[in-house]
Write a protein that holds these residues in place. Structure first.
Motif, mmCIF file in Angstrom:
data_model
loop_
_atom_site.group_PDB
_atom_site.id
_atom_site.type_symbol
_atom_site.label_atom_id
_atom_site.label_comp_id
_atom_site.label_asym_id
_atom_site.label_seq_id
_atom_site.Cartn_x
_atom_site.Cartn_y
_atom_site.Cartn_z
ATOM 1 N N ASP A 1 0.870 -1.043 0.058
ATOM 2 C CA ASP A 1 0.043 -0.012 0.099
ATOM 3 C C ASP A 1 0.888 1.202 0.067
ATOM 4 O O ASP A 1 1.698 1.387 0.877
ATOM 5 C CB ASP A 1 -0.740 -0.085 1.255
ATOM 6 C CG ASP A 1 -1.766 1.275 1.226
ATOM 7 O OD1 ASP A 1 -1.523 2.058 0.669
ATOM 8 O OD2 ASP A 1 -2.352 1.282 2.461
ATOM 9 N N PRO A 2 0.798 2.117 -0.990
ATOM 10 C CA PRO A 2 1.603 2.983 -1.110
ATOM 11 C C PRO A 2 1.481 4.197 0.047
ATOM 12 O O PRO A 2 2.530 4.894 0.505
ATOM 13 C CB PRO A 2 1.384 3.762 -2.469
ATOM 14 C CG PRO A 2 0.076 3.247 -2.926
ATOM 15 C CD PRO A 2 0.011 1.978 -2.173
ATOM 16 N N HIS A 3 0.185 4.180 0.545
ATOM 17 C CA HIS A 3 0.111 5.003 1.860
ATOM 18 C C HIS A 3 1.056 4.849 3.086
ATOM 19 O O HIS A 3 1.451 5.539 3.639
ATOM 20 C CB HIS A 3 -1.161 5.075 2.586
ATOM 21 C CG HIS A 3 -2.205 5.206 1.226
ATOM 22 N ND1 HIS A 3 -3.442 5.422 1.491
ATOM 23 C CD2 HIS A 3 -2.501 5.332 0.145
ATOM 24 C CE1 HIS A 3 -4.185 5.600 0.535
ATOM 25 N NE2 HIS A 3 -3.509 5.726 -0.400
ATOM 26 N N CYS B 1 -1.211 10.834 -1.914
ATOM 27 C CA CYS B 1 -1.460 9.506 -2.092
ATOM 28 C C CYS B 1 -1.972 8.994 -3.465
ATOM 29 O O CYS B 1 -1.711 7.954 -3.988
ATOM 30 C CB CYS B 1 -2.668 8.915 -1.292
ATOM 31 S SG CYS B 1 -1.924 9.003 0.685
ATOM 32 N N GLN B 2 -2.973 9.890 -3.999
ATOM 33 C CA GLN B 2 -3.480 9.621 -5.471
ATOM 34 C C GLN B 2 -2.137 9.675 -6.436
ATOM 35 O O GLN B 2 -2.095 8.677 -7.424
ATOM 36 C CB GLN B 2 -4.311 10.570 -6.010
ATOM 37 C CG GLN B 2 -5.961 10.291 -5.483
ATOM 38 C CD GLN B 2 -6.745 11.595 -5.750
ATOM 39 O OE1 GLN B 2 -6.455 12.097 -6.546
ATOM 40 N NE2 GLN B 2 -7.816 11.564 -4.884
ATOM 41 N N SER C 1 -0.326 6.365 -6.167
ATOM 42 C CA SER C 1 -0.747 5.116 -6.388
ATOM 43 C C SER C 1 -0.858 4.570 -7.923
ATOM 44 O O SER C 1 -0.484 5.368 -9.039
ATOM 45 C CB SER C 1 -2.568 5.130 -6.070
ATOM 46 O OG SER C 1 -2.571 5.739 -4.982
#
Ligand code: C5P
Length: 241
Positions: free
Chosen positions: A10-12, A237-238, A241
């Motif tokens: 998860d990139p977050h 975050c966008q 992703s």
């Protein structure tokens, strides 16, 4: 043993937000505004101001902690400081690679078996090529000096290093042939598209830094000084992703 440095893709979870504020009260206010942030960086200002209070607060909220103390002293002193720091349950703790092998090994010995992993500071990004050569009398260019410090840190068993996103690709290529243990690279100097670079001289966007191979990104003011920090977080975050 292979260390799993980024268990979920998860990139977050790769974004570490710098809590660069002078008091615990302000830090808590930011944490309250950004409950979606899972990984916070506590630096010298906040740690010196209020000791471990903010660390306990972050632990109570199940947050991951990057304790950015940039330790640099004789091996016995740094080793002892690292032993005490493991009690806070921080995930990452920084020490200067320029402290040398004995210092890094002493530090690594003290954190072994704890949940705290050591990151090496290779070279402060505030040091220019001219200062490195003229004042510090280092006969290497910045990229080569950083690579030497990072390879030394890897040889001493550290988990990773902090570097500019511009150095990540070169370091990943050189590190991969050294060992089969994952070595993680954490990069500040990240600016989302459309943000002023401020006092960071060589910046990259979050997406570019991840594409270069950065394992974690440290981002401060683009989120914490935004008019709407939650919206800034969402935008970053966008982008990732
Ligand atoms: O606000 P900004 O995104 O520039 O914050 C970056 C954070 O990363 C700050 O806490 C700064 O101290 C830290 N840092 C850095 N450059 C380094 C090491 C750490 O900007 N070489």
């Amino acid at each position: 043993m292979k260390i799993n440095i980024n268990p979920d893709a998860d990139p977050h979870s790769r974004i570490i937000v710098a809590l660069d504020v002078p008091t615990t009260a302000e830090a808590i206010k930011l944490c309250d505004r950004l409950p979606q942030v899972s990984f916070w960086k506590v630096g010298l200002e906040l740690f010196i101001a209020d000791g471990a209070t903010i660390l306990r607060e972050l632990k109570s909220r199940n947050k991951r902690i990057f304790l950015d103390l940039k330790l640099h002293d004789i091996p016995n002193t740094v080793g002892s400081a690292c032993r005490v720091a493991t009690k806070y349950g921080a995930d990452f703790l920084t020490i200067h690679a320029s402290g040398g092998k004995a210092m890094m090994r002493a530090a690594q010995t003290e954190v072994q078996g704890s949940s705290t992993q050591l990151l090496a500071i290779s070279l402060l990004t505030s040091i220019s090529a001219q200062e490195l050569a003229s004042d510090l009398k280092v006969n290497l260019d910045i990229a080569e000096y950083v690579a030497q410090m990072v390879l030394l840190a890897q040889a001493c068993g550290l988990t990773g290093a902090v570097c500019s996103p511009h150095e990540v690709a070169n370091l990943k290529a050189r590190l991969s042939s050294q060992s089969d243990v994952d070595f993680c690279l954490v990069t500040p100097g990240v600016r989302p598209q459309g943000f002023a670079s401020g006092d960071q001289s060589r910046v990259m966007t979050p997406k570019q830094a991840i594409a270069m191979g950065a394992d974690y990104l440290v981002i401060g003011r683009p989120i914490t000084a935004a008019v709407d920090p939650a919206a800034a977080w969402d935008q970053i975050c966008q982008e990732c992703s």
